[in-house]
Design an enzyme around this catalytic site. Structure first.
Site, PDB file in Angstrom:
ATOM      1  CB  CYS A 127     -15.758  23.996 -17.861  1.00  0.00           C
ATOM      2  SG  CYS A 127     -16.590  23.694 -19.405  1.00  0.00           S
ATOM      3  CB  CYS A 183     -15.678  20.503 -19.005  1.00  0.00           C
ATOM      4  SG  CYS A 183     -15.042  21.895 -19.941  1.00  0.00           S
TER       5      CYS A 183
END
Length: 169
Positions: free
Chosen positions: A93, A96
């Site tokens: 991600c 993230c």
């Protein structure tokens, strides 16, 4: 050019055709840079860059990894004494990975008044399901066994500090 040694420092990267292709965050939260070495390895082999700046950085004492087995003790019970931010993230991600430095900076600015627990969701899907997470990254603030608030997506440090002050103080 075919006889050039594999370079592990950034100074020669562009001169000998090495280019970074991806960053990977390990379970301990350190980042490793992976490089593509065209021309002097067979095919396009991917080699980890072991002495990168990211992997040599020391982890903050206010940041720790937690899994489903240790969540009750290390987050919920520990939140009785001080607030704990829980970052639900995934290796794949990009937001993230972008959020991590801002969270670490913010927690460092509080000087230990708030801790940051990092939960890698691919390995801890039960926790993600329990807290009904719909996207990543999701950050939840716990204090005294209760969820005080949550947000999703990458945010800047100043936004996170304001958010913490709004929900905690």
């Amino acid at each position: 050019m075919g006889d050039a040694p594999a370079c592990s420092v950034a100074c020669l990267d562009t001169r000998i055709g090495i280019r970074p292709i991806r960053y990977r965050t390990t379970l301990r939260g350190t980042k490793q840079m992976w490089y593509l070495f065209p021309g002097f390895l067979k095919g396009n082999d991917i080699i980890p860059r072991s002495n990168s700046v990211e992997s040599s950085m020391q982890k903050s004492p206010y940041v720790f990894d937690v899994d489903v087995d240790g969540f009750e003790e290390r987050v919920l019970q520990a939140s009785e004494g001080q607030p704990i931010l829980v970052d639900f993230w995934a290796e794949w991600c990009s937001p993230c990975l972008a959020l991590t430095p801002a969270l670490e900076r913010t927690v460092g600015a509080y000087g230990g008044q708030i801790l940051l627990a990092k939960v890698e969701v691919d390995d801890n899907m039960k926790l993600a399901g329990h807290y009904r997470l719909r996207g990543f990254p999701t950050v939840i603030l716990f204090h005294k066994h209760e969820e005080l608030g949550r947000f999703s997506g990458a945010r800047a440090s100043h936004w996170i500090e304001e958010w913490i002050d709004q929900h905690w103080r």
